[in-house]
Design a protein around this motif. Sequence first.
Motif, PDB file in Angstrom:
ATOM      1  N   THR A 281      26.432  13.549 -39.039  1.00 48.36           N
ATOM      2  CA  THR A 281      27.509  12.578 -39.220  1.00 48.36           C
ATOM      3  C   THR A 281      28.318  12.897 -40.471  1.00 48.36           C
ATOM      4  OG1 THR A 281      26.248  10.872 -38.059  1.00 48.36           O
ATOM      5  CG2 THR A 281      28.032  10.115 -39.499  1.00 48.36           C
ATOM      6  N   LEU A 282      27.639  13.226 -41.554  1.00 45.67           N
ATOM      7  CA  LEU A 282      28.356  13.592 -42.782  1.00 45.67           C
ATOM      8  C   LEU A 282      29.203  14.844 -42.569  1.00 45.67           C
ATOM      9  CD1 LEU A 282      25.715  12.954 -45.580  1.00 45.67           C
ATOM     10  CD2 LEU A 282      27.931  11.827 -45.340  1.00 45.67           C
ATOM     11  N   LEU A 283      28.694  15.794 -41.809  1.00 41.10           N
ATOM     12  CA  LEU A 283      29.443  17.024 -41.560  1.00 41.10           C
ATOM     13  C   LEU A 283      30.698  16.777 -40.726  1.00 41.10           C
ATOM     14  CD1 LEU A 283      26.709  19.664 -40.673  1.00 41.10           C
ATOM     15  CD2 LEU A 283      28.273  19.724 -42.625  1.00 41.10           C
ATOM     16  N   LEU A 284      30.562  16.001 -39.663  1.00 39.49           N
ATOM     17  CA  LEU A 284      31.624  15.907 -38.667  1.00 39.49           C
ATOM     18  C   LEU A 284      32.520  14.682 -38.784  1.00 39.49           C
ATOM     19  CD1 LEU A 284      29.618  17.086 -35.539  1.00 39.49           C
ATOM     20  CD2 LEU A 284      31.019  18.447 -37.101  1.00 39.49           C
ATOM     21  N   GLU A 285      32.067  13.652 -39.503  1.00 41.07           N
ATOM     22  CA  GLU A 285      32.830  12.411 -39.516  1.00 41.07           C
ATOM     23  C   GLU A 285      33.204  11.914 -40.903  1.00 41.07           C
ATOM     24  OE1 GLU A 285      30.864   9.489 -37.054  1.00 41.07           O
ATOM     25  OE2 GLU A 285      30.245  11.039 -35.624  1.00 41.07           O
ATOM     26  N   SER A 286      32.940  12.679 -41.939  1.00 37.58           N
ATOM     27  CA  SER A 286      33.234  12.220 -43.300  1.00 37.58           C
ATOM     28  C   SER A 286      34.703  11.881 -43.442  1.00 37.58           C
ATOM     29  CB  SER A 286      32.856  13.289 -44.323  1.00 37.58           C
ATOM     30  OG  SER A 286      31.477  13.321 -44.494  1.00 37.58           O
ATOM     31  N   GLU A 287      34.936  10.769 -44.104  1.00 33.93           N
ATOM     32  CA  GLU A 287      36.292  10.285 -44.333  1.00 33.93           C
ATOM     33  C   GLU A 287      36.705  10.417 -45.790  1.00 33.93           C
ATOM     34  OE1 GLU A 287      35.640   6.301 -43.139  1.00 33.93           O
ATOM     35  OE2 GLU A 287      35.580   6.786 -41.016  1.00 33.93           O
ATOM     36  N   ALA A 288      35.732  10.633 -46.641  1.00 32.32           N
ATOM     37  CA  ALA A 288      35.995  10.665 -48.081  1.00 32.32           C
ATOM     38  C   ALA A 288      35.026  11.637 -48.733  1.00 32.32           C
ATOM     39  CB  ALA A 288      35.819   9.256 -48.659  1.00 32.32           C
ATOM     40  N   PHE A 289      35.048  11.675 -50.051  1.00 33.35           N
ATOM     41  CA  PHE A 289      34.179  12.577 -50.795  1.00 33.35           C
ATOM     42  C   PHE A 289      32.713  12.296 -50.520  1.00 33.35           C
ATOM     43  CE2 PHE A 289      31.674  13.187 -54.731  1.00 33.35           C
ATOM     44  CZ  PHE A 289      31.640  14.567 -54.700  1.00 33.35           C
ATOM     45  N   ASP A 290      32.331  11.042 -50.557  1.00 28.72           N
ATOM     46  CA  ASP A 290      30.939  10.691 -50.287  1.00 28.72           C
ATOM     47  C   ASP A 290      30.867   9.293 -49.686  1.00 28.72           C
ATOM     48  OD1 ASP A 290      31.549   9.338 -52.642  1.00 28.72           O
ATOM     49  OD2 ASP A 290      30.056  10.371 -53.847  1.00 28.72           O
ATOM     50  N   HIS A 291      29.700   8.976 -49.097  1.00 32.33           N
ATOM     51  CA  HIS A 291      29.577   7.747 -48.330  1.00 32.33           C
ATOM     52  C   HIS A 291      28.306   6.985 -48.682  1.00 32.33           C
ATOM     53  CE1 HIS A 291      32.942   8.737 -45.735  1.00 32.33           C
ATOM     54  NE2 HIS A 291      32.498   9.973 -45.749  1.00 32.33           N
ATOM     55  N   THR A 292      28.391   5.662 -48.606  1.00 37.54           N
ATOM     56  CA  THR A 292      27.228   4.806 -48.828  1.00 37.54           C
ATOM     57  C   THR A 292      26.369   4.772 -47.570  1.00 37.54           C
ATOM     58  OG1 THR A 292      28.319   2.820 -48.000  1.00 37.54           O
ATOM     59  CG2 THR A 292      28.579   3.309 -50.360  1.00 37.54           C
ATOM     60  N   CYS A 293      25.146   4.304 -47.705  1.00 38.81           N
ATOM     61  CA  CYS A 293      24.249   4.164 -46.547  1.00 38.81           C
ATOM     62  C   CYS A 293      24.861   3.258 -45.484  1.00 38.81           C
ATOM     63  CB  CYS A 293      22.896   3.619 -46.972  1.00 38.81           C
ATOM     64  SG  CYS A 293      21.957   4.718 -48.033  1.00 38.81           S
ATOM     65  N   GLY A 294      25.565   2.215 -45.917  1.00 37.79           N
ATOM     66  CA  GLY A 294      26.157   1.274 -44.981  1.00 37.79           C
ATOM     67  C   GLY A 294      27.227   1.884 -44.092  1.00 37.79           C
ATOM     68  N   TRP A 295      27.883   2.944 -44.547  1.00 35.75           N
ATOM     69  CA  TRP A 295      28.933   3.595 -43.779  1.00 35.75           C
ATOM     70  C   TRP A 295      28.412   4.128 -42.451  1.00 35.75           C
ATOM     71  CZ3 TRP A 295      29.400   8.971 -42.707  1.00 35.75           C
ATOM     72  CH2 TRP A 295      30.620   9.358 -42.142  1.00 35.75           C
ATOM     73  N   PHE A 296      27.147   4.497 -42.393  1.00 38.73           N
ATOM     74  CA  PHE A 296      26.571   5.100 -41.200  1.00 38.73           C
ATOM     75  C   PHE A 296      26.316   4.087 -40.085  1.00 38.73           C
ATOM     76  CE2 PHE A 296      25.612   7.906 -44.657  1.00 38.73           C
ATOM     77  CZ  PHE A 296      25.793   9.165 -44.126  1.00 38.73           C
ATOM     78  N   GLY A 297      26.217   2.806 -40.437  1.00 41.69           N
ATOM     79  CA  GLY A 297      25.957   1.779 -39.441  1.00 41.69           C
ATOM     80  C   GLY A 297      24.574   1.881 -38.810  1.00 41.69           C
ATOM     81  N   LEU A 298      23.599   2.332 -39.580  1.00 41.05           N
ATOM     82  CA  LEU A 298      22.241   2.499 -39.069  1.00 41.05           C
ATOM     83  C   LEU A 298      21.490   1.181 -39.139  1.00 41.05           C
ATOM     84  CD1 LEU A 298      21.500   5.851 -40.911  1.00 41.05           C
ATOM     85  CD2 LEU A 298      22.099   5.572 -38.491  1.00 41.05           C
ATOM     86  N   ASP A 299      20.857   0.822 -38.064  1.00 44.09           N
ATOM     87  CA  ASP A 299      20.111  -0.440 -37.990  1.00 44.09           C
ATOM     88  C   ASP A 299      18.662  -0.192 -38.406  1.00 44.09           C
ATOM     89  OD1 ASP A 299      19.535  -3.084 -37.495  1.00 44.09           O
ATOM     90  OD2 ASP A 299      19.151  -2.753 -35.362  1.00 44.09           O
ATOM     91  N   ARG A 300      18.476   0.017 -39.688  1.00 44.06           N
ATOM     92  CA  ARG A 300      17.151   0.282 -40.260  1.00 44.06           C
ATOM     93  C   ARG A 300      17.021  -0.498 -41.560  1.00 44.06           C
ATOM     94  NH1 ARG A 300      15.021   5.234 -38.020  1.00 44.06           N
ATOM     95  NH2 ARG A 300      15.822   5.158 -35.896  1.00 44.06           N
ATOM     96  N   PRO A 301      15.800  -0.835 -41.942  1.00 43.07           N
ATOM     97  CA  PRO A 301      15.610  -1.506 -43.238  1.00 43.07           C
ATOM     98  C   PRO A 301      16.070  -0.600 -44.388  1.00 43.07           C
ATOM     99  CG  PRO A 301      13.581  -1.534 -41.932  1.00 43.07           C
ATOM    100  CD  PRO A 301      14.553  -0.650 -41.222  1.00 43.07           C
ATOM    101  N   LYS A 302      16.543  -1.225 -45.440  1.00 43.54           N
ATOM    102  CA  LYS A 302      17.040  -0.471 -46.592  1.00 43.54           C
ATOM    103  C   LYS A 302      15.967   0.463 -47.154  1.00 43.54           C
ATOM    104  CE  LYS A 302      19.361  -0.814 -50.976  1.00 43.54           C
ATOM    105  NZ  LYS A 302      19.858  -1.610 -52.060  1.00 43.54           N
ATOM    106  N   SER A 303      14.716   0.005 -47.183  1.00 47.37           N
ATOM    107  CA  SER A 303      13.641   0.850 -47.713  1.00 47.37           C
ATOM    108  C   SER A 303      13.453   2.106 -46.866  1.00 47.37           C
ATOM    109  CB  SER A 303      12.328   0.062 -47.790  1.00 47.37           C
ATOM    110  OG  SER A 303      11.953  -0.403 -46.500  1.00 47.37           O
ATOM    111  N   SER A 304      13.607   1.990 -45.563  1.00 50.27           N
ATOM    112  CA  SER A 304      13.491   3.144 -44.667  1.00 50.27           C
ATOM    113  C   SER A 304      14.638   4.124 -44.912  1.00 50.27           C
ATOM    114  CB  SER A 304      13.506   2.676 -43.209  1.00 50.27           C
ATOM    115  OG  SER A 304      13.542   3.780 -42.340  1.00 50.27           O
ATOM    116  N   LEU A 305      15.848   3.595 -45.040  1.00 45.46           N
ATOM    117  CA  LEU A 305      17.003   4.460 -45.301  1.00 45.46           C
ATOM    118  C   LEU A 305      16.873   5.154 -46.650  1.00 45.46           C
ATOM    119  CD1 LEU A 305      19.916   2.288 -43.903  1.00 45.46           C
ATOM    120  CD2 LEU A 305      18.844   4.300 -42.858  1.00 45.46           C
TER     121      LEU A 305
END
Length: 119
Positions: free
Chosen positions: A48-72
């Motif tokens: 996702t970072l390789l193919l969909e990056s919109e900016a220099f860097d991204h937060t965990c929330g940008w990915f839209g992953l439905d996982r607990p914060k500790s897991s991420l």
Amino acid sequence: MRLDPAALQRPVPPGAPEPLAEPDRDALRLEVVMGALSDPLRMRIVRTLLLESEAFDHTCGWFGLDRPKSSLTHHFRALREAGLIRQRQYGLERRSHVRVADLEARFPGLLGLVADWQE
């Protein structure tokens, strides 16, 4: 897919914090990188970072992953410690991007394989 590392590189924004601890380019080990990529979620994060990056860097929330914060946190740390991503601390959040130039220099073609991967 043949990736153009120069096209994937984004300039570091002025005032960006220093990166968190990570292995140097020469210390990257293929078995460690492949071990980190062996988890489908981590492979998806890098792809996702390789193919969909919109900016220099991204937060965990940008990915839209439905996982607990500790897991991420665990998955992003595994990617950083393997040398796949670079993270910077911005206040309370960490932002990530792929270490394209370092990975292409050490393991040419690896990121192309990641980009071509299908779940």
